[in-house]
Write a protein that holds these residues in place. Structure first.
Motif, mmCIF file in Angstrom:
data_model
loop_
_atom_site.group_PDB
_atom_site.id
_atom_site.type_symbol
_atom_site.label_atom_id
_atom_site.label_comp_id
_atom_site.label_asym_id
_atom_site.label_seq_id
_atom_site.Cartn_x
_atom_site.Cartn_y
_atom_site.Cartn_z
ATOM 1 N N ALA A 228 89.125 -93.489 20.023
ATOM 2 C CA ALA A 228 88.314 -92.496 19.317
ATOM 3 C C ALA A 228 86.820 -92.757 19.532
ATOM 4 N N GLN A 229 86.449 -94.039 19.584
ATOM 5 C CA GLN A 229 85.043 -94.366 19.865
ATOM 6 C C GLN A 229 84.655 -93.889 21.255
ATOM 7 N N ALA A 230 85.570 -94.084 22.200
ATOM 8 C CA ALA A 230 85.306 -93.639 23.573
ATOM 9 C C ALA A 230 85.154 -92.119 23.604
ATOM 10 N N ARG A 231 86.006 -91.426 22.835
ATOM 11 C CA ARG A 231 85.896 -89.963 22.781
ATOM 12 C C ARG A 231 84.533 -89.559 22.222
ATOM 13 N N ASN A 232 84.066 -90.266 21.182
ATOM 14 C CA ASN A 232 82.756 -89.943 20.619
ATOM 15 C C ASN A 232 81.664 -90.091 21.671
ATOM 16 N N SER A 233 81.779 -91.130 22.486
ATOM 17 C CA SER A 233 80.773 -91.333 23.537
ATOM 18 C C SER A 233 80.757 -90.154 24.499
ATOM 19 N N LEU A 234 81.943 -89.669 24.849
ATOM 20 C CA LEU A 234 82.013 -88.541 25.785
ATOM 21 C C LEU A 234 81.483 -87.274 25.129
ATOM 22 N N GLU A 235 81.792 -87.093 23.854
ATOM 23 C CA GLU A 235 81.320 -85.885 23.179
ATOM 24 C C GLU A 235 79.808 -85.897 23.058
ATOM 25 N N ARG A 236 79.253 -87.083 22.827
ATOM 26 C CA ARG A 236 77.791 -87.187 22.788
ATOM 27 C C ARG A 236 77.192 -86.839 24.142
ATOM 28 N N ALA A 237 77.928 -87.116 25.208
ATOM 29 C CA ALA A 237 77.462 -86.801 26.556
ATOM 30 C C ALA A 237 77.758 -85.345 26.919
ATOM 31 N N GLY A 238 78.358 -84.599 25.982
ATOM 32 C CA GLY A 238 78.609 -83.179 26.206
ATOM 33 C C GLY A 238 79.847 -82.897 27.044
ATOM 34 N N LEU A 239 80.756 -83.860 27.105
ATOM 35 C CA LEU A 239 81.958 -83.681 27.922
ATOM 36 C C LEU A 239 83.134 -83.315 27.023
ATOM 37 N N LYS A 240 83.881 -82.303 27.431
ATOM 38 C CA LYS A 240 85.053 -81.910 26.654
ATOM 39 C C LYS A 240 86.214 -82.841 26.990
ATOM 40 N N CYS A 241 86.845 -83.361 25.934
ATOM 41 C CA CYS A 241 87.928 -84.305 26.172
ATOM 42 C C CYS A 241 88.953 -84.231 25.043
ATOM 43 N N VAL A 242 90.117 -84.739 25.302
ATOM 44 C CA VAL A 242 91.174 -84.770 24.295
ATOM 45 C C VAL A 242 91.841 -86.139 24.317
ATOM 46 N N ILE A 243 92.416 -86.501 23.167
ATOM 47 C CA ILE A 243 93.203 -87.727 23.087
ATOM 48 C C ILE A 243 94.678 -87.329 23.099
ATOM 49 N N ARG A 244 95.447 -87.968 23.927
ATOM 50 C CA ARG A 244 96.894 -87.768 23.935
ATOM 51 C C ARG A 244 97.564 -89.058 23.494
#
Ligand SMILES: [Zn+2]
Length: 103
Positions: free
Chosen positions: A14-30
């Motif tokens: 989830a922390q990694a996802r936050n980093s990507l979202e801050r970078a403006g990248l769309k991502c999902v966790i599976r």
């Protein structure tokens, strides 16, 4: 979709996802809730996975994770009283109950 990151801990992913979202990248966790299946599957198969939605975001995502200011995993700390190595999540030394040195 492309897999950019996986780790046994939902929190770390989830922390990694936050980093990507801050970078403006769309991502999902599976596999976020797949841990209940553990025991029937090899553990690596049920690690939560972080995927970018667009394949072309993969490189930027890897970069964002590498440059992420928040450490994805905290390093172990070294007890100044007895010299034991303690996991980052421990506030007191597991060995001598000494307090953690201020950073
Ligand atoms: Zn200690």
């Amino acid at each position: 979709m492309k897999l950019v990151y996986t780790h046994p801990s939902n929190i770390v992913v989830a922390q990694a996802r936050n980093s990507l979202e801050r970078a403006g990248l769309k991502c999902v966790i599976r596999n976020e809730y797949a841990a209940g299946a553990m025991g029937e599957l090899a553990p690596i198969d049920v690690w939560p996975e972080l995927w970018v939605l667009r394949d072309r975001d993969y490189e930027r995502a890897s970069l964002a994770l590498a440059q992420s200011s928040a450490p994805i995993e905290e390093a172990d700390w070294h007890c100044r009283h007895c010299g034991s190595d303690c996991p980052a999540t421990f506030e007191l030394c597991w060995h001598c109950a000494g307090t953690r040195a201020p950073a």
